[in-house]
Design a protein around this motif. Sequence first.
Motif, mmCIF file in Angstrom:
data_model
loop_
_atom_site.group_PDB
_atom_site.id
_atom_site.type_symbol
_atom_site.label_atom_id
_atom_site.label_comp_id
_atom_site.label_asym_id
_atom_site.label_seq_id
_atom_site.Cartn_x
_atom_site.Cartn_y
_atom_site.Cartn_z
ATOM 1 N N ARG A 184 0.833 -1.212 0.000
ATOM 2 C CA ARG A 184 0.000 0.000 0.000
ATOM 3 C C ARG A 184 0.863 1.257 0.000
ATOM 4 N NH1 ARG A 184 -4.672 -2.015 4.189
ATOM 5 N NH2 ARG A 184 -5.861 -3.182 2.635
ATOM 6 N N MET A 185 1.951 1.235 0.765
ATOM 7 C CA MET A 185 2.848 2.400 0.777
ATOM 8 C C MET A 185 3.465 2.597 -0.601
ATOM 9 S SD MET A 185 2.486 3.681 3.719
ATOM 10 C CE MET A 185 3.783 4.882 3.742
ATOM 11 N N TRP A 186 3.838 1.505 -1.255
ATOM 12 C CA TRP A 186 4.377 1.585 -2.613
ATOM 13 C C TRP A 186 3.330 2.175 -3.560
ATOM 14 C CZ3 TRP A 186 8.900 1.118 -5.120
ATOM 15 C CH2 TRP A 186 8.860 1.017 -6.498
ATOM 16 N N ASP A 187 2.094 1.699 -3.441
ATOM 17 C CA ASP A 187 1.016 2.176 -4.306
ATOM 18 C C ASP A 187 0.738 3.664 -4.109
ATOM 19 O OD1 ASP A 187 0.698 -0.352 -5.386
ATOM 20 O OD2 ASP A 187 -1.036 -0.865 -4.124
ATOM 21 N N HIS A 188 0.813 4.128 -2.877
ATOM 22 C CA HIS A 188 0.489 5.527 -2.577
ATOM 23 C C HIS A 188 1.663 6.478 -2.795
ATOM 24 C CE1 HIS A 188 -3.568 5.087 -0.974
ATOM 25 N NE2 HIS A 188 -3.145 3.924 -0.480
ATOM 26 N N TYR A 189 2.877 6.044 -2.457
ATOM 27 C CA TYR A 189 4.016 6.959 -2.445
ATOM 28 C C TYR A 189 5.165 6.544 -3.368
ATOM 29 C CZ TYR A 189 1.641 8.548 1.755
ATOM 30 O OH TYR A 189 0.703 9.006 2.635
ATOM 31 N N GLY A 190 5.042 5.398 -4.019
ATOM 32 C CA GLY A 190 6.123 4.932 -4.875
ATOM 33 C C GLY A 190 7.345 4.553 -4.064
ATOM 34 N N ARG A 191 8.504 4.758 -4.652
ATOM 35 C CA ARG A 191 9.771 4.374 -4.032
ATOM 36 C C ARG A 191 9.936 4.966 -2.630
ATOM 37 N NH1 ARG A 191 15.033 2.935 -6.340
ATOM 38 N NH2 ARG A 191 13.809 2.680 -8.219
ATOM 39 N N SER A 192 9.529 6.218 -2.449
ATOM 40 C CA SER A 192 9.703 6.856 -1.142
ATOM 41 C C SER A 192 8.841 6.193 -0.069
ATOM 42 C CB SER A 192 9.414 8.353 -1.209
ATOM 43 O OG SER A 192 8.051 8.588 -1.506
#
Length: 60
Positions: free
Chosen positions: A40-48
């Motif tokens: 989910r973090m990848w989906d929302h914020y990408g690499r960061s």
Amino acid sequence: MKYSYEQRLIIVSRVKQGEAIAHLSKEYHISETEILAWVRMWDHYGRSGLTHYNIYHKCL
């Protein structure tokens, strides 16, 4: 246990390629909830989202 950016990236990449979270959870001894949070973090914020996961995770 704290996982490095590289470890999180490998696991998220494998999920994105279609591997089951349940399988990866058992392979890496990480809860399914934790892996889902990384995805989910990848989906929302990408690499960061994976780079700064601990910062974002505390805010959720």
